[in-house]
Design a protein around this motif. Structure first.
Motif, short mmCIF file in Angstrom:
data_model
loop_
_atom_site.label_atom_id
_atom_site.label_comp_id
_atom_site.label_asym_id
_atom_site.label_seq_id
_atom_site.Cartn_x
_atom_site.Cartn_y
_atom_site.Cartn_z
N ASP A 201 -85.16 3.65 8.28
CA ASP A 201 -84.70 2.79 9.36
C ASP A 201 -85.90 2.15 10.05
O ASP A 201 -87.06 2.38 9.68
CB ASP A 201 -83.82 3.57 10.33
CG ASP A 201 -84.53 4.74 11.01
OD1 ASP A 201 -85.78 4.80 10.97
OD2 ASP A 201 -83.84 5.61 11.56
N HIS A 227 -80.13 -5.88 8.76
CA HIS A 227 -78.86 -5.96 9.49
C HIS A 227 -79.19 -6.15 10.96
O HIS A 227 -80.15 -5.57 11.47
CB HIS A 227 -78.03 -4.70 9.27
CG HIS A 227 -76.65 -4.76 9.85
ND1 HIS A 227 -76.38 -4.53 11.18
CD2 HIS A 227 -75.45 -5.03 9.26
CE1 HIS A 227 -75.09 -4.66 11.39
NE2 HIS A 227 -74.49 -4.96 10.24
N HIS A 228 -78.38 -6.93 11.66
CA HIS A 228 -78.73 -7.28 13.03
C HIS A 228 -78.66 -6.09 13.99
O HIS A 228 -79.27 -6.14 15.06
CB HIS A 228 -77.84 -8.42 13.54
CG HIS A 228 -76.39 -8.15 13.52
ND1 HIS A 228 -75.67 -8.11 12.36
CD2 HIS A 228 -75.50 -7.89 14.52
CE1 HIS A 228 -74.40 -7.87 12.63
NE2 HIS A 228 -74.28 -7.71 13.95
N ARG A 229 -77.92 -5.03 13.65
CA ARG A 229 -77.92 -3.85 14.50
C ARG A 229 -78.74 -2.70 13.90
O ARG A 229 -79.08 -1.75 14.59
CB ARG A 229 -76.48 -3.37 14.74
CG ARG A 229 -75.72 -4.25 15.72
CD ARG A 229 -74.40 -3.63 16.13
NE ARG A 229 -73.51 -3.48 14.97
CZ ARG A 229 -72.67 -4.44 14.56
NH1 ARG A 229 -72.64 -5.61 15.16
NH2 ARG A 229 -71.89 -4.23 13.52
N GLU A 230 -79.04 -2.80 12.60
CA GLU A 230 -79.88 -1.81 11.92
C GLU A 230 -80.95 -2.58 11.13
O GLU A 230 -80.83 -2.79 9.94
CB GLU A 230 -79.05 -0.94 10.99
CG GLU A 230 -78.00 -0.10 11.72
CD GLU A 230 -77.16 0.72 10.76
OE1 GLU A 230 -77.46 0.73 9.55
OE2 GLU A 230 -76.21 1.37 11.23
#
Length: 385
Positions: A201, A227-230
């Protein structure tokens, strides 16, 4: 076109220097760039003059991530086959290469590293790169998952001993047990730690960079997706000014829009164009091997025969430069830096990557369409005009 007894002077050349384009001449003596300037060269230099015909003269490209070419692989301990890869790359404009290995057994790795160390001792390659074995099984790509393992400092020490100071870079998945210790150990020994083949991450990737990793291995490929949140490792690398980002710009590994995004986000002075090329490079379609895995090449695309997974590329580094200009829209100076000065700086390779006095005379001459017209390495023609 042979080099003269006391050197060569290229005239009527478009020199792509760190300061900008110079319309003029460049003199080579004793394998290094002795001088360069605008207009006509001064009289009495005592060198053989070669008319460049108004062609571009760039620094020879520096490929820090390449596994093979001309039918041979850097995993083969046969010196003649290893030199086949080196000579093929030189003739095609990659005048500096680092021999790349894939995951193997501990015993095979030591044998391969020792063979490449001989080549590095002779000055034929600029060092050794280990792409694994300390990488994620779920992001193994064209590495045999059975050969992957957690970072082992004792094994790494044995590899360094076999490499005799020539191990330049190792890729590590930072989420593995002991990975950050491996990054610190590599950095302490002067080996560049790269983050790649990873499910890490954003925070874990940042921890690896804080521990000393400074390269992202072929951005996008075999990494947790953005990914925009991860945001994961892709955003972590692009956001970190300490990190050089490798990019395989062959039009297969990374779509053009995503490749251009890398240049826009990191800037060309942090993007290192690489090939990740395999033994099939320079040959036609057919079946080959990468490590011990079968690879099928069709239309220039290399994929694992069993799964269809992208395996490697079949380009040489000047191909990536041409594509960066013609498809991605970069200017030639930026594309050239990404294939020369940037990778040289990332691995601390001295005397290569720029047209500057005192640097090795590794020169790439391009026609107006950016096709390769001639190549010099250390001042000697390996591909005459």
């Amino acid at each position: 076109m042979a080099q003269g007894a006391t050197g060569t002077t290229l005239t009527n050349a478009r020199l792509l220097t760190p300061e900008g384009v110079r319309e003029g001449w460049l003199r080579v003596e004793d394998g290094r760039i002795a001088a360069l300037g605008d207009g006509a060269p001064p009289a009495g230099a005592g060198t053989t003059e070669v008319d460049a015909g108004g062609r571009w003269v760039l620094p020879g490209t520096v490929d820090i991530h390449v596994h093979g070419g001309a039918g041979a692989a850097f995993t083969e301990p046969d010196p003649e086959r290893l030199m086949r890869i080196v000579e093929f790359n030189r003739a095609n404009g990659a005048t500096t290469v680092v021999g790349g290995l894939v995951a193997a057994t501990p015993e095979d790795t030591l044998e391969q590293v020792a063979a490449l160390a001989e080549l590095a001792d002779a000055g034929e390659i600029a060092g050794i790169y280990l792409e694994g074995p300390y990488i994620s099984r779920s992001k193994c790509g064209a590495h045999d998952p059975a050969l992957l393992r957690d970072p082992d400092l004792q094994e790494f020490a044995r590899v360094l001993k076999a490499g005799r100071g020539h191990v330049r870079m190792i890729t590590v998945a930072p989420e593995l047990p002991g990975a950050l210790d491996l990054v610190r150990a590599a950095t302490a020994e002067g080996v560049v730690a790269a983050v790649g083949h990873t499910e890490a991450d954003y925070a874990t990737t940042r921890a690896a960079f804080d521990a000393g990793a400074t390269v992202a291995t072929h951005i996008y490929n075999q990494m947790r997706a953005l990914h925009h949140r991860e945001p994961g490792p892709i955003a972590a690398a692009l956001n970190d000014e300490r990190v050089t980002v490798e990019l395989i710009n062959d039009g297969v590994h990374v779509a053009s829009g995503a490749a251009r995004l890398v240049f826009d986000a990191a800037g060309p002075d942090r993007v290192a164009l690489v090939t990740d090329a395999m033994a099939a490079t320079g040959l036609g379609d057919g079946e080959y091997t990468l490590g011990k895995l079968r690879v099928r090449v069709e239309g220039g695309e290399a994929r694992l025969a069993d799964s269809g997974q992208i395996a490697s590329s079949t380009i040489v580094l000047p191909d990536a430069v041409r594509r960066a200009v013609g498809v991605l829209g970069l200017d030639l100076a930026a594309a050239s830096r990404s294939a020369s000065a940037v990778p040289a700086r990332a691995l601390g390779l001295p005397g290569v990557g720029a047209l500057a006095e005192g640097y090795h005379a590794d020169l790439l001459l391009l026609d107006p369409d950016l096709s390769t017209a001639g190549v010099l390495r250390r001042g000697a023609w390996v591909r005459p005009l």
